[in-house]
Design a protein around this motif. Structure first.
Motif, PDB file in Angstrom:
ATOM      1  N   PHE A 262      -2.928  -5.004  -8.099  1.00 43.19           N
ATOM      2  CA  PHE A 262      -3.230  -4.419  -5.523  1.00 43.19           C
ATOM      3  C   PHE A 262      -4.345  -3.533  -5.958  1.00 43.19           C
ATOM      4  O   PHE A 262      -4.862  -4.305  -4.791  1.00 43.19           O
ATOM      5  N   LEU A 263      -3.925  -2.249  -6.230  1.00 39.89           N
ATOM      6  CA  LEU A 263      -5.416  -1.802  -5.887  1.00 39.89           C
ATOM      7  C   LEU A 263      -6.610  -2.157  -6.221  1.00 39.89           C
ATOM      8  O   LEU A 263      -7.844  -2.172  -5.718  1.00 39.89           O
TER       9      LEU A 263
ATOM     10  N   ILE B 258       4.277  -8.579  -8.905  1.00 41.91           N
ATOM     11  CA  ILE B 258       2.923  -7.639  -8.535  1.00 41.91           C
ATOM     12  C   ILE B 258       2.708  -6.191  -9.285  1.00 41.91           C
ATOM     13  O   ILE B 258       3.913  -5.025  -8.841  1.00 41.91           O
ATOM     14  N   PHE B 259       1.473  -5.636  -9.743  1.00 41.87           N
ATOM     15  CA  PHE B 259       1.372  -4.689 -10.367  1.00 41.87           C
ATOM     16  C   PHE B 259       0.716  -3.625  -9.513  1.00 41.87           C
ATOM     17  O   PHE B 259      -0.272  -3.898  -9.356  1.00 41.87           O
ATOM     18  N   GLN B 260       0.832  -2.341  -9.896  1.00 31.96           N
ATOM     19  CA  GLN B 260       0.374  -1.099  -9.068  1.00 31.96           C
ATOM     20  C   GLN B 260      -1.203  -1.736  -9.240  1.00 31.96           C
ATOM     21  O   GLN B 260      -2.245  -2.087  -8.581  1.00 31.96           O
TER      22      GLN B 260
ATOM     23  N   TYR C  65       2.965 -14.949  -0.813  1.00 34.28           N
ATOM     24  CA  TYR C  65       3.122 -13.777  -1.611  1.00 34.28           C
ATOM     25  C   TYR C  65       2.012 -14.226  -2.567  1.00 34.28           C
ATOM     26  O   TYR C  65       1.173 -12.747  -3.208  1.00 34.28           O
ATOM     27  N   GLN C  66       1.708 -15.397  -3.477  1.00 35.23           N
ATOM     28  CA  GLN C  66       0.390 -15.754  -4.244  1.00 35.23           C
ATOM     29  C   GLN C  66      -0.825 -15.175  -3.815  1.00 35.23           C
ATOM     30  O   GLN C  66      -1.573 -14.490  -4.172  1.00 35.23           O
ATOM     31  N   LYS C  67      -0.848 -15.283  -1.797  1.00 31.55           N
ATOM     32  CA  LYS C  67      -2.107 -15.105  -1.158  1.00 31.55           C
ATOM     33  C   LYS C  67      -2.837 -13.569  -1.616  1.00 31.55           C
ATOM     34  O   LYS C  67      -3.700 -12.447  -1.618  1.00 31.55           O
ATOM     35  N   VAL C  68      -1.464 -12.074  -1.412  1.00 32.29           N
ATOM     36  CA  VAL C  68      -1.024 -11.024  -1.458  1.00 32.29           C
ATOM     37  C   VAL C  68      -1.630 -11.156  -2.960  1.00 32.29           C
ATOM     38  O   VAL C  68      -2.340  -9.047  -3.037  1.00 32.29           O
ATOM     39  N   GLY C  69      -1.057 -11.651  -4.099  1.00 34.02           N
ATOM     40  CA  GLY C  69      -1.331 -10.891  -5.529  1.00 34.02           C
ATOM     41  C   GLY C  69      -0.103 -11.166  -6.169  1.00 34.02           C
ATOM     42  O   GLY C  69      -0.437 -10.967  -7.635  1.00 34.02           O
ATOM     43  N   PHE C  70       1.180 -11.070  -5.852  1.00 36.91           N
ATOM     44  CA  PHE C  70       2.017 -11.612  -6.709  1.00 36.91           C
ATOM     45  C   PHE C  70       2.010 -12.500  -7.901  1.00 36.91           C
ATOM     46  O   PHE C  70       1.402 -13.588  -7.147  1.00 36.91           O
ATOM     47  N   THR C  71       2.632 -12.459  -8.575  1.00 39.94           N
ATOM     48  CA  THR C  71       2.711 -14.008  -9.697  1.00 39.94           C
ATOM     49  C   THR C  71       4.060 -14.260 -10.236  1.00 39.94           C
ATOM     50  O   THR C  71       4.048 -12.661 -10.022  1.00 39.94           O
ATOM     51  N   VAL C  72       3.931 -15.436 -10.093  1.00 40.02           N
ATOM     52  CA  VAL C  72       5.769 -15.959 -10.768  1.00 40.02           C
ATOM     53  C   VAL C  72       6.062 -15.542 -12.336  1.00 40.02           C
ATOM     54  O   VAL C  72       4.982 -15.472 -13.030  1.00 40.02           O
ATOM     55  N   GLU C  73       7.010 -14.825 -12.518  1.00 42.19           N
ATOM     56  CA  GLU C  73       8.057 -14.160 -13.725  1.00 42.19           C
ATOM     57  C   GLU C  73       8.637 -14.852 -13.712  1.00 42.19           C
ATOM     58  O   GLU C  73       8.818 -15.194 -15.172  1.00 42.19           O
ATOM     59  N   GLY C  74       9.191 -16.241 -13.507  1.00 41.57           N
ATOM     60  CA  GLY C  74      10.464 -16.793 -13.449  1.00 41.57           C
ATOM     61  C   GLY C  74      10.741 -17.815 -12.806  1.00 41.57           C
ATOM     62  O   GLY C  74      10.993 -17.389 -11.587  1.00 41.57           O
ATOM     63  N   VAL C  75      11.668 -18.542 -13.207  1.00 40.45           N
ATOM     64  CA  VAL C  75      12.705 -19.514 -12.040  1.00 40.45           C
ATOM     65  C   VAL C  75      14.215 -19.225 -12.296  1.00 40.45           C
ATOM     66  O   VAL C  75      14.793 -19.418 -13.682  1.00 40.45           O
TER      67      VAL C  75
ATOM     68  N   ALA D  28       0.782  -1.397   0.401  1.00 39.42           N
ATOM     69  CA  ALA D  28       0.062   0.072   0.207  1.00 39.42           C
ATOM     70  C   ALA D  28       1.030   1.586  -0.029  1.00 39.42           C
ATOM     71  O   ALA D  28       0.977   2.318  -0.313  1.00 39.42           O
ATOM     72  N   HIS D  29       1.873   1.643   0.784  1.00 44.86           N
ATOM     73  CA  HIS D  29       3.091   2.430   0.866  1.00 44.86           C
ATOM     74  C   HIS D  29       3.472   2.450  -1.356  1.00 44.86           C
ATOM     75  O   HIS D  29       3.850   3.289  -0.905  1.00 44.86           O
ATOM     76  N   ALA D  30       4.141   1.116  -1.134  1.00 41.36           N
ATOM     77  CA  ALA D  30       4.928   1.515  -2.436  1.00 41.36           C
ATOM     78  C   ALA D  30       3.530   1.554  -3.383  1.00 41.36           C
ATOM     79  O   ALA D  30       4.382   2.755  -4.625  1.00 41.36           O
ATOM     80  N   PHE D  31       2.511   1.566  -3.131  1.00 46.54           N
ATOM     81  CA  PHE D  31       2.043   1.919  -4.497  1.00 46.54           C
ATOM     82  C   PHE D  31       1.320   2.880  -4.056  1.00 46.54           C
ATOM     83  O   PHE D  31       0.382   4.055  -5.494  1.00 46.54           O
ATOM     84  N   GLY D  32       0.131   3.689  -3.508  1.00 44.51           N
ATOM     85  CA  GLY D  32       0.253   4.487  -2.724  1.00 44.51           C
ATOM     86  C   GLY D  32       0.616   5.519  -2.713  1.00 44.51           C
ATOM     87  O   GLY D  32      -0.015   6.900  -2.596  1.00 44.51           O
ATOM     88  N   VAL D  33       1.719   5.573  -1.800  1.00 46.72           N
ATOM     89  CA  VAL D  33       2.592   6.887  -1.824  1.00 46.72           C
ATOM     90  C   VAL D  33       3.394   7.050  -2.872  1.00 46.72           C
ATOM     91  O   VAL D  33       4.128   8.117  -2.936  1.00 46.72           O
ATOM     92  N   LEU D  34       4.680   5.920  -2.536  1.00 47.26           N
ATOM     93  CA  LEU D  34       5.670   5.821  -3.610  1.00 47.26           C
ATOM     94  C   LEU D  34       5.020   6.471  -5.261  1.00 47.26           C
ATOM     95  O   LEU D  34       6.133   6.282  -6.391  1.00 47.26           O
TER      96      LEU D  34
END
Length: 173
Positions: free
Chosen positions: A170-171, A165-167, A136-146, A110-116
């Motif tokens: 998340f929003l 995760i993209f802004q 991380y997946q529960k919060v919304g992060f997705t795998v980009e690669g290994v 929320a700070h990263a996307f809403g404030v920064l």
């Protein structure tokens, strides 16, 4: 699990928090997941703190539960041109499994996307750290690669999964 009566907050890392961070950074089980050697002196941490106190490319927060430090969460390598950064978190071993990581992750995002006003936040996680990947997946992060055999810990090379995760995502949650 953090129950409804538990208050979890983030506050900026202060010099007085360095002994707590020192304990975290010298725990081999904790640092294995940060891809770092578990050895750092308090003097070295103090020097790093002093050098980076005004660094606009970093935000470091202490995770507090009912006014007790339970972990550390960071946004590092903040790039204001491309609007992205790396996310890192440590929850002290005695406080793991209580829901603090998920709450702290949501708050720092929320700070990263809403404030920064960042566009993307990414992280690297040990592929075998299934509990962290789940959070991380529960919060919304997705795998980009290994990244295969990316780091050496506990006697062998280990794979790291890059997640992001993209802004907008998340929003939208």
């Amino acid at each position: 699990m953090a129950d409804n009566s538990t208050t979890v907050n983030l506050r900026p890392l202060e010099r007085a928090d360095l002994p707590f961070v020192h304990l975290l950074f010298n725990d081999s089980q904790v640092m294995r997941y940060w891809f770092e050697e578990p050895y750092e002196s308090l003097a070295e941490l103090t020097q790093l703190y002093d050098r980076h106190i005004h660094d606009e490319r970093e935000r470091r927060f202490v995770i507090e539960a009912d006014d007790n430090a339970v972990g550390l969460v960071e946004l590092v390598e903040i790039d204001y041109i491309h609007r992205n950064c790396e996310f890192q978190i440590i929850v002290a071993p005695g406080n793991q499994g209580k829901g603090y990581a998920g709450i702290a992750t949501r708050k720092v995002l929320a700070h990263a996307f809403g404030v920064l006003n960042l566009h993307k936040v990414h992280l690297l996680v040990d592929t075998e750290n299934h509990a962290a990947v789940h959070i991380y997946q529960k919060v919304g992060f997705t795998v980009e690669g290994v990244l295969r055999e990316e780091f050496f810990a506990a006697g062998r090379y280990r794979d790291a999964t890059r997640m992001a995760i993209f802004q907008r995502d998340f929003l939208a949650r």
